[in-house]
Design an enzyme around this catalytic site. Structure first.
Site, PDB file in Angstrom:
ATOM      1  N   ARG A  47      20.214  35.878  36.672  1.00  0.00           N
ATOM      2  CA  ARG A  47      20.307  35.266  38.010  1.00  0.00           C
ATOM      3  C   ARG A  47      19.317  35.876  39.036  1.00  0.00           C
ATOM      4  NH1 ARG A  47      26.243  34.102  40.618  1.00  0.00           N
ATOM      5  NH2 ARG A  47      25.600  32.604  42.165  1.00  0.00           N
ATOM      6  N   GLY A  57      54.902  56.926  27.284  1.00  0.00           N
ATOM      7  CA  GLY A  57      54.992  57.744  26.071  1.00  0.00           C
ATOM      8  C   GLY A  57      53.781  57.522  25.176  1.00  0.00           C
ATOM      9  N   CYS A 107      31.603  34.871  38.099  1.00  0.00           N
ATOM     10  CA  CYS A 107      30.943  33.800  38.861  1.00  0.00           C
ATOM     11  C   CYS A 107      31.282  33.786  40.344  1.00  0.00           C
ATOM     12  CB  CYS A 107      31.342  32.435  38.312  1.00  0.00           C
ATOM     13  SG  CYS A 107      31.013  32.163  36.584  1.00  0.00           S
ATOM     14  N   GLU A 114      20.915  31.309  43.672  1.00  0.00           N
ATOM     15  CA  GLU A 114      20.201  32.557  43.423  1.00  0.00           C
ATOM     16  C   GLU A 114      19.932  33.419  44.662  1.00  0.00           C
ATOM     17  OE1 GLU A 114      16.840  31.558  40.797  1.00  0.00           O
ATOM     18  OE2 GLU A 114      18.199  32.220  39.238  1.00  0.00           O
ATOM     19  N   ASN A 120      50.924  56.615  26.172  1.00  0.00           N
ATOM     20  CA  ASN A 120      49.796  57.231  26.871  1.00  0.00           C
ATOM     21  C   ASN A 120      49.746  58.737  26.566  1.00  0.00           C
ATOM     22  OD1 ASN A 120      48.572  58.722  29.215  1.00  0.00           O
ATOM     23  ND2 ASN A 120      48.067  56.637  29.860  1.00  0.00           N
ATOM     24  N   CYS A 135      32.489  28.643  36.371  1.00  0.00           N
ATOM     25  CA  CYS A 135      32.360  28.260  34.954  1.00  0.00           C
ATOM     26  C   CYS A 135      33.745  27.985  34.368  1.00  0.00           C
ATOM     27  CB  CYS A 135      31.632  29.335  34.156  1.00  0.00           C
ATOM     28  SG  CYS A 135      32.661  30.723  33.645  1.00  0.00           S
TER      29      CYS A 135
END
Ligand code: FAD
Ligand code: FES
Ligand code: FES
Length: 1281
Positions: free
Chosen positions: A865, A323, A148, A1226, A325, A111
């Site tokens: 899908r 830091g 995808c 598919e 974090n 895509c």
């Protein structure tokens, strides 16, 4: 007056202007029409927005280049930075960059929505390192989602690039960046790139509602803090990434610390390693690896850094500081900080400074008690001590997927033992756990149980495990892993540590094998037609259509209850917010409050409201649309809307619950073949069972979007829809206008997967109602979390079954009920399709398969899908495994004994055909029950795969491996498949092939939606072949309800096939007409160009329409065989797929590269469905707890099979396919079940070690938690024996 703040983008200087501290770089890029950088999650978790930044380290003054997520960093922080966006690489006018070309050549884009981010990641890697390894490439892509491709072609494309390739693009070095020139400066106005773009540090910026401070020294920072009045709401800003985890603000004072040299300092000395708080996690790790190699006493720090490779993703680590974090951990003690675990384990100390300049040193535990914000303390630095070489330091992170995931549990161990005295623990050990609850840090009782004791002593180990069971009390974390699992992990991780310390004396230590992905295999390369513009960010999507003057932005007001009466919606306060323009609800709908046009044909009486009016049926249901002049005003307004409910009832959220309700499930006619009662009577064995499979959310990178623009003759609609005619009819029906007043067009979609067939109308009809009321263009695009919360995904399923078989395992009777959870309305129900697909490639004389659906208080589930077929086929494989287990037969042998014979007949999906007819807006009756399969390829394909994948030899190796290992297990299995491609007799697509007379170029408009499946490429190939012209003379015009009226939906693998067929037929007619003209005009040797111009001048029509009539295209069976091998870490449940071989029958493939891409992408999507992607609804409120990037985990690049080999069956032309081809998009989703089968084998071996044999059910998704539980990991088995 100070110079205006500016930054450089692609060599051109941009002034920042008046922006808010919350304006992210991504928004700034889009505001400046740099639209190639895409947006999806706004959380740093998808990589769509990746750009490359070059900035100066305030400490070393060295320039560093790296990838960053532009959705996280405030543009004000980027002042003075040099940025390269996708526009700075190649484009169709000036030529493409080698990275873009390589991605195109390897078919690494479908895509295309992720492609610019992918390219920028590789570009960033090439600019940050002079040399790189294949592992570096894999690691670099650890934060970019592709829904995808399955990642393989992207990884292969980038791994094929060498530094030389990049250098060769432009031999010169860039005067701006000093790196190999990317060509990004070529378009800049002369001289602009050379302007100074340094920081205007030091001077605070007074903005509309806040102040942006930018101190350039620690003292200035402290003075700023000291100068803030009491009670000021302030924040320090470094990378600004933590906002994505814990939203805060708004603040009145933003203090950007990125220019403070003291906070970026790094000192690697023998007494200590010291890092300023702003040091990015990437730099911290680099320096730790360096120190481990060069400084005595610091070998241990490489283990910390190794674990941090699993912290977030590369771009996050480039921007985020350690830091920030740690401060986040202090401010939010429930945060599962990986940095925290590492630093506590190491015994690091943190220095903080208060605004008066005084400093304190704290252990990490002490720091947790400090009120950083209240005391306005700044984290200055961390100091890591040297440790003797014989101290064992390890950190381990158990996470729901490989990257971009917070830990379920992480652990840190520091233990020093005396090997000579039976591994006696000589110093006080340190045992740290994160992810338990907000206060748990150290397992002190367990530490005490080990101190001074021998690790070789079984009693000691058991005492430590018991201590853990007492002191670890995991909190309930809704939507995340269970307390039981997390407690178990603390024990198994401790056990791993002990085994690790004992080394060879305990050979059962479990660690998954090293993963280095192997390259894929390729067919004949015909690259996708739009791949180059996708890789350059030039491809247009609805998202990128610029706003029209006066355009409004709509956001949904949604229900916070799942089963209640809607009393009122009060928008008074919201409408008072500047920028908010209006609200539309059910009362504003002039036509019908039903967003479905053709659904009623399928499930009688079904409809789906645009906005709820009386009862709300699920948490997240749209109640109305709030419209504003811009997105942030709309969201601000949303906060102020008040909704009241009464008669609040408990929601029904699972199939099992729904089945206990008095309302019976809705049934479709069962498939009955033969006589199951007779079959059971003739069986020597009859077994029963049930399998549950959860749903799958839609995670398109381009989320649902529609723009509706009122015009003088109706409404112009740009919608990311897979079915333009459905969207046209639905809007007309809701607005109460004729269809011819609604003009829908669609160029391409950033992913569809079935979620945009009719559920796209949730946004398109709502936008239309607002546009009609406001008389202004309205855009609605769902944020990713709304995309997951408001719009339903794949249906959850329950399959209950009874099977009869003889002693040889031959099936005698199969009886099953397949129940789909259709959400709160039965709209897109796939269960009859599931029963039609269920027999797959197996023969049995007696079947009774009942499809039904139930309703729950969840969003309407929809196509995803391979809807139905993946369920039917996987449930059948579960049954086959059950039969094999019952008889103790090899699973493949059992399958081979039951294969459908050559020339056999079976139902080829009558029910699927009926269902698909709905997707054409037509109803068909009188279909034959059974269809003969003209050429059954399955036995031969199994034989072929057994040889090519070396299955027998590898099976023996797996058996040996399982004998040799207690805590690591492998499985290897083969799965055959027959996928019924069922084509309705009427499935029209209206196409137009238009030839331009002057140059012979051809424009094609078909009724399908290009969404990455390669529709345009296949159509172009067919057209080029039929017209006898080169592919590059063909281009595509967007699908529109005017040019391509009444076209069917692009779904079920029907779009590519049928559009290719129709275009082929149109071209044949055109060619015949031109051939006749050539004869008449005596132009037999003339070129195409000469012929068409001459024909045109002679009055011949050189365009051609075509619509396929009834029964022009036919269905057929698609065969596939897959073999997967997995390795499972029994103690944690983590696993990886070591290798997958797929042999698929694509007929005579129209486009092998496209088909292989579809097969790999389909497999990985199936892998996500069956293993990683778990949806949890809150039992009390019905809220989807998996609606965020933190709780829903699609596969990332490092989750895919280490080695995936896809081969298309040779010499297998399909007599009834378009140009002898077969569909590919598919069927491969189903083949992912081969990994589940392999996991069953691994788990079976683990259970045998635990003393349990016989059948056990494996429901999906098989998360790490469920796998670990299935392995019967009990603390009593964690012994040294
Ligand atoms: C996609 C994603 C994935 C992630 N995955 C993980 C993961 O797997 N494991 C994990 O541990 N973390 C993870 N994180 C969290 C991430 O590590 C932190 O967001 C990051 O390290 C914060 O650093 P920053 O520089 O961006 O801080 P900022 O966001 O700028 O600041 C964060 C907080 O720290 C305060 N602060 C900043 N500097 C100082 C200072 N010097 N003194 C006092 N307070 C200060 C700020 O006021 C703010 O409150 C993830 C985050 C994202 C977005
Ligand atoms: S949009 Fe920035 S990472 Fe997803
Ligand atoms: S090509 Fe990667 S998301 Fe579609």
């Amino acid at each position: 007056m100070s110079a205006p703040l500016s930054l450089t983008i692609n060599g051109k200087q941009y002034e920042v202007g008046e922006v808010s501290p919350n304006t992210h770089l991504l928004t700034f890029l889009h505001d400046n029409q740099l639209l190639g950088t895409h947006k999806t999650c706004y959380k740093g978790a998808c990589g769509a927005c990746t750009v490359v930044a070059t900035l100066t380290d305030p400490d070393t003054l060295e320039k560093k280049t790296m990838t960053i997520n532009s959705c996280l960093v405030p543009v004000l922080a980027c002042v003075g930075w040099e940025l390269t966006t996708i526009e700075g690489l190649g484009n169709k006018y000036d030529g493409y960059h080698v990275i873009q070309e390589r991605l195109t050549q390897h078919s690494g884009t479908q895509c295309g929505y992720c492609s610019p981010g992918m390219v920028m990641n590789m570009y960033g890697l090439s600019q940050s390192k002079a040399e790189w390894t294949k592992e570096d490439v894999e690691q670099q892509l650890d934060g970019t989602v592709c829904r995808c491709t399955g990642y393989r072609p992207i990884l292969d494309a980038f791994k094929s690039l060498t530094p030389q390739d990049i250098e060769d693009v432009h031999k010169t070095r860039c005067p701006t960046t000093g790196k190999a020139c990317s060509g990004c400066c070529s378009n800049k106005p002369k001289g602009e790139g050379k302007k100074a773009c340094g920081k205007s540090a030091g001077s605070p910026l007074k903005l509309k509602d806040s102040t942006w401070h930018q101190p350039s020294s620690l003292q200035e920072l402290l003075d700023t803090l000291a100068g803030l009045p009491e009670g000021t709401k302030y924040t320090l800003v470094c990378g600004n990434t933590a906002q994505a985890v814990y939203e805060g603000g708004p603040y009145t004072e933003y203090i950007y610390t990125g220019n403070v040299p003291e906070l970026s300092a790094v000192k690697l000395e023998t007494e200590a390693l010291v890092f300023g708080a702003n040091v990015s996690i990437t730099r911290l790790m680099e320096q730790l690896f360096l120190a481990a190699q060069t400084l005595g006493g610091f070998a241990y720090v490489s283990h910390l850094a190794e674990t941090w490779k699993h912290l977030g993703n590369t771009s996050l680590r480039n921007l985020g500081s350690w830091g920030g974090n740690i401060a986040t951990k202090v401010n939010h003690p429930d945060f599962t900080s990986d940095i925290f675990v590492g630093l506590v384990t190491a015994g690091a100390t943190i220095t903080t400074v208060s605004p008066d300049g005084s400093s304190d040193t704290h252990t990490l535990e002490e720091l947790m008690e400090v009120d950083l914000v209240g005391q306005r303390r700044v984290i200055l630095q961390v100091s890591l001590p040297p440790l003797p070489d014989d101290v064992f330091v390890r950190t381990i992170k158990v996470r729901p997927r490989t990257s971009t995931a917070l830990a379920d549990v992480s652990a840190g161990f520091k233990v020093r033992v005396d090997a000579a005295t039976a591994h006696t623990v000589v110093d006080a050990p340190v045992i740290v756990y994160n992810g338990i609850n907000s206060s748990f840090i150290r397992a002190t009782a367990t530490e005490a149980a080990l101190a001074g004791k021998s690790l070789e002593d079984e009693m000691v180990l058991q005492a430590a495990l018991s201590a853990l069971a007492t002191e670890v009390v995991p909190a309930i974390k809704p939507g995340e892993t269970s307390p039981e699992y997390r407690l178990s992990l603390t024990q198994t991780l401790l056990y791993k540590m002990v085994l690790g310390v004992l080394g060879d004396s305990a050979s059962t230590a479990s660690k998954l094998s090293l993963r280095i992905l192997k390259p894929g295999q390729w067919g004949k390369p015909v690259t996708k037609v739009e791949a180059p513009i996708q890789c350059s960010g030039e491809a247009e999507y609805v998202t990128k259509i610029p706003a029209r003057p006066g355009e409004l932005y709509g956001v949904f007001v949604t229900s916070t209850q799942a089963n209640a009466r809607l009393v009122s919606i009060d928008t008074t306060d919201a409408l008072a917010i500047p920028g908010v323009v209006g609200f539309v609800g059910a009362e504003d709908i002039r036509g019908q409050n039903n967003m479905l046009a053709f659904a009623a044909d399928w499930v009688p009486g079904s409809s789906q409201p645009v906005f709820a009016s009386e009862r709300v049926e699920y948490n997240g249901q749209p109640l109305g649309l709030l419209v504003a002049t811009n997105r942030s005003a709309a969201y601000a307004g949303l906060e102020a809307v008040k909704v009241t409910y009464d008669d609040i009832q408990a929601p029904v959220i699972t199939i099992d619950e729904a089945l206990t309700k008095p309302l019976p499930p809705s049934q479709f006619p069962p498939v009955v073949i033969g006589d199951v009662a007779a079959g059971f009577a003739a069986s020597t064995h009859v077994i029963e069972g049930a399998m549950r499979r959860g749903g799958q959310l839609h995670y398109q990178l381009e989320t649902q979007i529609t723009i509706v623009n009122p015009t003088d003759d109706g409404f112009e609609v740009h919608s990311a829809t897979q079915w333009a005619s459905e969207t046209q009819r639905a809007i007309a029906q809701v607005l109460g206008v004729p269809d011819n007043q609604v003009h829908v067009s669609v160029k391409r979609l950033g992913g569809g997967f079935g979620g945009k067939i009719d559920q796209c109308n949730i946004v398109s009809t709502a936008a239309a109602v607002a546009a009609q009321k406001m008389r202004r263009p309205v855009r609605v695009q769902l944020d990713l979390s709304d995309n997951m919360r408001i719009v339903g995904g794949r249906e959850p399923y329950l399959c209950t079954y009874k099977v009869g078989f003889d002693d040889a395992g031959k099936l005698q009777a199969v009886q099953a009920v397949l129940t789909a959870d259709s959400g709160y309305k039965g709209v897109d129900v796939s269960s009859s399709s599931a029963v039609a697909a269920m027999p797959s490639c197996y023969a049995c004389s007696n079947w009774e398969l009942t499809p039904q659906f139930i309703l729950t208080n969840t969003p309407v589930t929809t196509w995803c899908r391979t809807p139905g077929t993946v369920e039917g086929i996987c449930f059948m494989e579960n049954i086959m495994d059950h039969v094999a287990a019952e008889l103790g037969l090899d699973p493949l042998e059992l399958r081979q004994r039951n294969l459908l014979p050559d020339g056999g007949s079976r139902r080829l999906g009558k029910e699927i055909i009926q269902l698909r007819s709905r997707m054409a807006g037509c109803n068909v009756k009188d279909l034959p029950d059974e269809v003969t399969i003209p050429r059954n390829l399955i036995s031969n394909m199994i034989t072929q795969l057994l040889a090519s994948a070396d299955v027998e030899k590898r099976k023996a190796e797996v058996a040996q491996f399982n004998k040799d290992n207690l805590w690591k297990k492998r499985g290897l299995t083969v799965m055959p498949m027959l996928w019924p491609h069922s084509v309705p007799p009427v499935y029209p697509f209206s196409v137009l092939v238009a030839v331009n007379a002057r140059d012979g170029s051809v424009s094609i408009s078909h009724g399908g939606s290009e969404m990455g499946q390669g529709l345009n490429t296949k159509v172009a190939q067919v057209a080029a072949y039929e017209l006898g012209i080169p592919m590059d003379t063909i281009s595509f015009v967007p699908t529109s309800t005017h040019t391509n009226p009444n076209s069917s939906s692009t779904s079920g693998s029907l779009g590519s096939d049928t559009c290719s067929y129709c275009v082929g037929e149109a071209c044949k007619i055109l060619r015949a007409r031109l051939d006749t003209y050539k004869q008449v005009a005596g132009l037999l040797d003339a070129s195409w160009k000469e012929v068409v111009l001459s024909a045109f001048n002679a009055g011949v029509d050189i365009s051609q329409r075509y619509v396929n009539g009834a029964n022009e295209t036919q269905g057929y069976a698609v065969f596939g065989v897959a073999c997967s091998e997995v390795e499972l870490d029994v103690l944690t449940g983590q696993f990886m797929i070591l290798r997958t071989d797929i042999l698929e029958d694509a007929g005579r493939s129209l486009s092998p590269l496209v088909d292989i891409g579809q097969i790999e992408g389909g497999f990985v999507m199936g892998q996500g469905l069956l293993t990683l992607e778990k949806i949890v609804f809150d039992a009390a409120t019905g809220k989807n707890l998996s609606d965020s990037v933190w709780t829903y985990h699609t596969p990332m690049a490092l989750d895919i099979p280490v080695d995936i080999r896809v081969t298309l069956l040779e010499d297998a032309p399909n007599p009834v396919g378009v140009q002898s081809s077969k569909v590919t998009s598919e069927p491969p989703v189903c083949l992912a079940y081969s990994a589940v089968m392999a996991l069953r084998q691994a788990v079976t071996s683990a259970r045998q070690d635990a003393g349990t044999t016989g059948w056990f059910q494996m429901d999906a998704p098989l998360t790490y938690e469920s796998l670990q539980q299935l392995c019967l990991v009990d603390v009593s088995r964690l012994t040294l024996a």
